[in-house]
Design a protein around this motif. Structure first.
Motif, PDB file in Angstrom:
ATOM      1  N   ILE A  41       0.826  -1.208   0.000  1.00 39.22           N
ATOM      2  CA  ILE A  41       0.000   0.000   0.000  1.00 39.22           C
ATOM      3  C   ILE A  41       0.860   1.258   0.000  1.00 39.22           C
ATOM      4  CG2 ILE A  41      -1.568   1.347   1.463  1.00 39.22           C
ATOM      5  CD1 ILE A  41      -2.869  -1.343   2.239  1.00 39.22           C
ATOM      6  N   TRP A  45       0.339   3.972  -2.753  1.00 37.42           N
ATOM      7  CA  TRP A  45      -0.232   5.214  -2.236  1.00 37.42           C
ATOM      8  C   TRP A  45       0.685   6.402  -2.527  1.00 37.42           C
ATOM      9  CZ3 TRP A  45       1.446   7.641   2.643  1.00 37.42           C
ATOM     10  CH2 TRP A  45       0.658   8.733   3.006  1.00 37.42           C
ATOM     11  N   SER A  48       0.406   7.476  -6.188  1.00 38.96           N
ATOM     12  CA  SER A  48      -0.936   7.854  -6.636  1.00 38.96           C
ATOM     13  C   SER A  48      -1.055   9.376  -6.721  1.00 38.96           C
ATOM     14  CB  SER A  48      -1.993   7.307  -5.670  1.00 38.96           C
ATOM     15  OG  SER A  48      -1.970   5.896  -5.647  1.00 38.96           O
ATOM     16  N   GLY A  54      -3.243  10.387  -2.870  1.00 38.53           N
ATOM     17  CA  GLY A  54      -1.854   9.958  -2.817  1.00 38.53           C
ATOM     18  C   GLY A  54      -0.893  11.113  -2.623  1.00 38.53           C
ATOM     19  N   PRO A 109      -2.903   9.286   6.717  1.00 38.60           N
ATOM     20  CA  PRO A 109      -3.739  10.098   5.818  1.00 38.60           C
ATOM     21  C   PRO A 109      -3.463  11.593   5.924  1.00 38.60           C
ATOM     22  CG  PRO A 109      -5.062   8.412   6.887  1.00 38.60           C
ATOM     23  CD  PRO A 109      -3.725   8.394   7.554  1.00 38.60           C
ATOM     24  N   LEU A 180      -6.500  -0.752  -1.556  1.00 38.96           N
ATOM     25  CA  LEU A 180      -6.210   0.622  -1.964  1.00 38.96           C
ATOM     26  C   LEU A 180      -7.014   1.012  -3.201  1.00 38.96           C
ATOM     27  CD1 LEU A 180      -4.493   3.168  -1.521  1.00 38.96           C
ATOM     28  CD2 LEU A 180      -2.787   2.168  -3.061  1.00 38.96           C
ATOM     29  N   GLN A 184      -9.724   4.115  -3.179  1.00 36.53           N
ATOM     30  CA  GLN A 184      -9.558   5.302  -4.018  1.00 36.53           C
ATOM     31  C   GLN A 184     -10.792   5.602  -4.862  1.00 36.53           C
ATOM     32  OE1 GLN A 184      -5.907   4.559  -6.166  1.00 36.53           O
ATOM     33  NE2 GLN A 184      -4.656   5.505  -4.565  1.00 36.53           N
ATOM     34  N   GLN A 187     -13.707   8.371  -2.698  1.00 33.89           N
ATOM     35  CA  GLN A 187     -13.138   9.594  -2.151  1.00 33.89           C
ATOM     36  C   GLN A 187     -14.188  10.479  -1.488  1.00 33.89           C
ATOM     37  OE1 GLN A 187      -9.854  10.490  -2.051  1.00 33.89           O
ATOM     38  NE2 GLN A 187      -9.364   8.481  -2.900  1.00 33.89           N
ATOM     39  N   GLY A 194     -11.615   7.506   1.098  1.00 33.04           N
ATOM     40  CA  GLY A 194     -10.303   7.342   0.486  1.00 33.04           C
ATOM     41  C   GLY A 194      -9.317   6.555   1.321  1.00 33.04           C
ATOM     42  N   ASP A 195      -8.106   7.118   1.449  1.00 27.77           N
ATOM     43  CA  ASP A 195      -7.031   6.395   2.122  1.00 27.77           C
ATOM     44  C   ASP A 195      -7.251   6.256   3.626  1.00 27.77           C
ATOM     45  OD1 ASP A 195      -6.799   9.065   2.507  1.00 27.77           O
ATOM     46  OD2 ASP A 195      -4.657   9.210   2.115  1.00 27.77           O
ATOM     47  N   GLN A 196      -8.190   6.988   4.191  1.00 21.44           N
ATOM     48  CA  GLN A 196      -8.495   6.793   5.612  1.00 21.44           C
ATOM     49  C   GLN A 196      -9.010   5.378   5.869  1.00 21.44           C
ATOM     50  OE1 GLN A 196     -10.916   9.804   7.445  1.00 21.44           O
ATOM     51  NE2 GLN A 196      -9.839  11.497   6.444  1.00 21.44           N
ATOM     52  N   VAL A 198      -8.136   2.743   4.146  1.00 23.13           N
ATOM     53  CA  VAL A 198      -6.999   1.833   4.000  1.00 23.13           C
ATOM     54  C   VAL A 198      -6.243   1.690   5.313  1.00 23.13           C
ATOM     55  CG1 VAL A 198      -4.810   1.461   2.807  1.00 23.13           C
ATOM     56  CG2 VAL A 198      -6.768   2.370   1.553  1.00 23.13           C
TER      57      VAL A 198
END
Length: 250
Positions: A41, A45, A48, A54, A109, A180, A184, A187, A194-196, A198
């Motif tokens: 990841i 990430w 990205s 990213g 994040p 991931l 994505q 969002q 999003g990445d939160q 992940v």
């Protein structure tokens, strides 16, 4: 245990009946699954685009981060970890590593909100610290596995451990990349966008490994549990008496 079972040498006893070994291997595999997913990841990430949460790093930037991380790991393994293990024991070091990893992962994040030189410094520090904590956990659990079996069984126990660990590492990259990619695409989600999402799931796995690091699941080998001063003095007295009795024999 029956009288016949007590005569069976340790080398012939089943490894699967050795719960301190089995529990250490299971916890080890959980953390290895987490670590492989994290490494997959992190690279994806970092490269990205910003629009997907990213860092918009180039592959050269990612390579630089990983190189600095490796140098930090080398220094830690050679000079710091032996002192920590000697003073606190492998179990305590593993637990501390898991506890500290959770808030560190939760901060990732927000690292994406930085830019420029500040982003590079913070990401490098976070990467070094995260990998140092991961290595502390893994090394401590490997020490527990080797202490849970006699010398003649360590080859077999390490073979079982490496086999199961390889299976966990096989799942890690596929699971991390899929996670991931899915995150994505959300969002604009109201909860964990999003990445939160992940890093939240990575923290869930880390927390599961932390829970498994305690009793009643993880059992420390008997020779890994520090003895009290009274027990140590009793052992010394018994040793002195045995030597005296042997010296008195004709």
């Amino acid at each position: 245990m029956t009288h016949s079972e007590s005569k069976i040498p340790n080398s012939q006893k089943s490894l699967l009946k050795n719960w301190p070994l089995v529990s250490a291997i299971i916890v080890y595999c959980v953390f290895q699954l987490h670590d492989m997913a994290y490494l997959e990841i992190l690279s994806l990430w970092a490269v990205s685009p910003r629009s997907l949460g990213g860092l918009s790093f180039t592959t050269a930037d990612v390579g630089q981060v990983l190189a600095i991380t490796c140098v930090g790991l080398l220094v830690f393994q050679l000079f710091v970890y032996p002192l920590m293990e000697r003073n606190f024991g492998p179990v305590m070091v593993s637990r501390a590593g898991a506890v500290l990893s959770i808030p560190l992962l939760a901060s990732y994040p927000y690292i994406a909100l930085l830019s420029g030189f500040c982003l590079s410094i913070v990401l490098n520090c976070a990467s070094v610290l995260k990998n140092v904590l991961s290595v502390s956990i893994s090394t401590g659990l490997l020490i527990l596995q080797n202490r849970a079996v006699p010398q003649e069984q360590r080859g077999a126990s390490n073979g079982v451990s490496m086999c199961l660990m390889s299976f966990a590492k096989t799942i890690g990259p596929a699971a991390g990349g899929s996670l991931l990619s899915w995150a994505q695409r959300r969002q604009d989600a109201d909860i964990l966008p999003g990445d939160q999402l992940v890093f939240f799931i990575l923290n869930v796995i880390e927390f599961l490994g932390l829970l498994l690091n305690f009793k009643p699941f993880l059992h420390e080998p008997e020779d890994n549990i520090p003895k009290s001063k009274h027990e140590e003095s009793a052992d010394q007295e018994n040793g002195i008496q045995e030597r005296r009795s042997q010296s008195e024999l004709p």
